[in-house]
Design an enzyme around this catalytic site. Structure first.
Site, PDB file in Angstrom:
ATOM      1  N   HIS A 202      44.595  13.780  23.510  1.00  0.00           N
ATOM      2  CA  HIS A 202      45.479  13.440  24.624  1.00  0.00           C
ATOM      3  C   HIS A 202      45.430  14.565  25.655  1.00  0.00           C
ATOM      4  CE1 HIS A 202      48.635  12.129  27.081  1.00  0.00           C
ATOM      5  NE2 HIS A 202      49.592  11.903  26.192  1.00  0.00           N
TER       6      HIS A 202
ATOM      7  N   LYS B 110      41.685   8.011  23.641  1.00  0.00           N
ATOM      8  CA  LYS B 110      42.310   9.238  23.112  1.00  0.00           C
ATOM      9  C   LYS B 110      41.940   9.450  21.648  1.00  0.00           C
ATOM     10  CE  LYS B 110      46.426   9.572  26.074  1.00  0.00           C
ATOM     11  NZ  LYS B 110      46.401   8.284  26.831  1.00  0.00           N
TER      12      LYS B 110
ATOM     13  N   PHE C 216      56.550  11.440  28.530  1.00  0.00           N
ATOM     14  CA  PHE C 216      57.857  12.016  28.217  1.00  0.00           C
ATOM     15  C   PHE C 216      58.588  12.090  29.556  1.00  0.00           C
ATOM     16  CE2 PHE C 216      56.672  14.842  24.289  1.00  0.00           C
ATOM     17  CZ  PHE C 216      56.476  13.696  23.543  1.00  0.00           C
TER      18      PHE C 216
ATOM     19  N   CYS D 246      52.449  13.154  30.994  1.00  0.00           N
ATOM     20  CA  CYS D 246      51.252  12.425  30.534  1.00  0.00           C
ATOM     21  C   CYS D 246      50.827  11.322  31.491  1.00  0.00           C
ATOM     22  CB  CYS D 246      51.514  11.855  29.156  1.00  0.00           C
ATOM     23  SG  CYS D 246      52.121  13.101  28.021  1.00  0.00           S
TER      24      CYS D 246
ATOM     25  N   GLU E  40      53.773   0.052  23.147  1.00  0.00           N
ATOM     26  CA  GLU E  40      52.748  -0.431  24.078  1.00  0.00           C
ATOM     27  C   GLU E  40      52.252  -1.808  23.649  1.00  0.00           C
ATOM     28  OE1 GLU E  40      49.465   2.292  24.641  1.00  0.00           O
ATOM     29  OE2 GLU E  40      48.881   1.315  26.522  1.00  0.00           O
TER      30      GLU E  40
ATOM     31  N   HIS F  37      47.420   3.518  26.713  1.00  0.00           N
ATOM     32  CA  HIS F  37      47.890   4.900  26.609  1.00  0.00           C
ATOM     33  C   HIS F  37      47.602   5.374  25.181  1.00  0.00           C
ATOM     34  CE1 HIS F  37      49.945   8.476  27.737  1.00  0.00           C
ATOM     35  NE2 HIS F  37      50.941   8.315  26.895  1.00  0.00           N
TER      36      HIS F  37
END
Lengths: 80, 412
Positions: free
Chosen positions: B341, B336, B400, B164, B315, B304
């Site tokens: 995403h 997003k 990830f 990501c 975050e 994010h």
């Protein structure tokens, strides 16, 4: 032109980005006249094998030059 | 040598539409691009919604129908966005100095759809079932490779694979290449098209995706108490980066500047973020230090903000730690909430939105923020865009794998 020949021309046209179907003749040489490169040939073999349910080995491919050769090979394989 | 690096071209395709103007109009108005999955039969999947690119996304016909047959969707999306960016930059191609022009493009999973199709065909027909295009359609470096072929860019060229964070990492690395003088022009950004049977099933197995199938437009709800996972989207975002000197010499229109880049890894867990947000904190901090700006100068953070339980809390903590008392004043949003995403394309699309926010003085909203999570208590620009003049924006991506990357974008 018979059905097999028409179908072969359709498939070759599908693969070759810069070639219009109208410019593909039975006596067109696939590499010299139509500008096919090796990846195009492999792509065509995959499509032809799928369409006609047969196997074309690399030795046989070397004997094929023109569009008509392809159609003849397919018709012969079909009879075998 | 440290050269200024500016953005002179931008292009994107997402579930919200084709092109930067359509996408920017959509996010300003708070529109969701999420709907039912139509790319495959998802009736047996737990998640049946996504942010799909709908209809013909290449109306200008940049890619010939026959060529599209030999490209994976992730490459096709990338090329359409690249054409938009290069035309937006009014950059002639092939360039007169081809070895000074390159491409660095990110993608999380590249041509996964082609791998799935190829594997299915081999299972059915045996080894002869493998089409010769499976390899070129699936490998990630073919996205920048195709740009090199199309535009005659012979300089540095590679793919970036960082889940990501791929898009943000690609832009950061391309920025460094231009800044250090290794190239004058770089196409960069990210692309992703993994709305596939395997991908959705596997993300479901990780319990990562929202299952709010009955309300697709409400499913991506970052920072909201009732969020239940991210919504996968597809698309591409491509930017043209240039040294300022190169851009000025050719009289290019400059959209903004890439002023800083920070990158870290949590060194913690394969899919979970470090609970204290330390890796994210340092990525943001290093980006700010690289840009030479103080947190008080940042007017907007494109978060994010995935809409997963852990990311949004982590975050928020990281922003609070870095920004201190300024954390409550900075405008934050997660686009997003509208695009879904986009995995490896997310950071690229979001960097473009950040530049548009700076250019127009408009902060796009976080939609579906109806009941804020008590642990997410900053200003996430809920539901409606706001006007605010900003000089600097920060764009975050976390992956990830623990990768974190942040970019500082600057008004020019």
């Amino acid at each position: 032109m018979d059905d097999v020949e028409r179908k072969v021309i359709d498939l070759i046209a599908e693969v070759l980005v810069d070639v219009n179907k109208e410019n593909i003749q039975l006596d067109s040489k696939i590499v010299e006249d139509l500008g096919a490169e090796s990846l195009d040939i492999y792509d065509m073999i995959a499509l032809l094998e799928d369409e006609f349910g047969l196997e074309i080995n690399d030795e046989e491919v070397e004997k094929i030059q023109t569009v008509k050769d392809v159609a003849s090979f397919i018709k012969a394989a079909g009879r075998a | 040598m440290r050269r200024k690096v500016v953005v002179t071209g931008m292009g994107m395709v997402t579930g919200l539409g084709n092109g930067v103007p359509a996408n920017w109009a959509a996010v300003k108005s708070g529109r969701s691009g999420i709907g039912p999955i139509t790319l495959f039969d998802a009736s047996r999947h737990r998640t049946r919604i996504a942010g799909e690119v709908r209809g013909n996304f290449d109306p200008a016909g940049y890619i010939h129908e026959k060529e599209a047959r030999r490209m994976d969707r992730y490459q096709h999306l990338a090329m359409v966005a690249a054409y938009e960016a290069i035309n937006d930059a009014r950059l002639p191609y092939p360039p007169s100095e081809p070895y000074r022009c390159g491409a660095v493009i990110g993608s999380g999973m590249g041509g996964l759809a082609s791998i799935e199709d190829g594997f299915r065909s081999v299972e059915q027909k045996g080894p002869k079932g493998a089409h010769p295009m499976v390899i070129p359609m699936s490998v990630i470096n073919l996205a920048p490779g195709m740009m090199s072929i199309r535009f005659g860019f012979k300089g540095p060229n590679f793919g970036v694979v960082n889940a990501c964070t791929s898009g943000t990492s690609a832009i950061g690395e391309a920025y460094r290449i231009v800044r250090e003088g290794r190239s004058d022009v770089m196409l960069t950004g990210g692309t992703e098209a993994v709305i596939t049977p395997l991908s959705i099933a596997a993300f479901n197995a990780l319990r990562a995706l929202s299952v709010r199938n009955d309300e697709p437009e409400k499913a991506s709800r970052p920072f909201d108490r009732d969020r239940d996972g991210f919504v996968i989207g597809e698309g591409a975002g491509i930017l043209v980066l240039e040294s300022e000197d190169h851009a000025l010499a050719r009289g290019a229109l400059i959209h903004g500047e890439i002023a800083g880049y920070g990158a870290t890894d949590d060194a913690f867990h394969v899919v979970m973020p470090a609970s204290d947000g330390e890796g994210a904190y340092y990525a943001m901090r290093f980006a700010l230090e690289d840009a030479g700006v103080d947190p008080s100068e940042i007017g907007y953070i494109n978060a994010h903000g995935t809409s997963t339980d852990l990311n949004d809390k982590m975050e928020t903590m990281a922003i609070k730690r870095l920004f201190g008392p300024c954390a409550e004043k900075v405008a934050i949003s997660s686009t997003k909430s509208m695009t879904g995403h986009l995995i490896g394309a997310a950071g690229a699309v979001e960097a473009i939105f950040s530049i548009m926010a700076i250019k127009e003085g408009i902060i796009p909203p976080t939609i579906n923020l109806e009941n804020p999570d008590p642990e997410c208590d900053l200003d996430y620009t809920p539901n409606e865009a706001v006007s605010r003049q900003i000089a600097y924006a920060l764009s975050n991506s976390f992956a990830f794998g623990g990768q974190n990357a942040s970019l500082v974008l600057k008004q020019v």
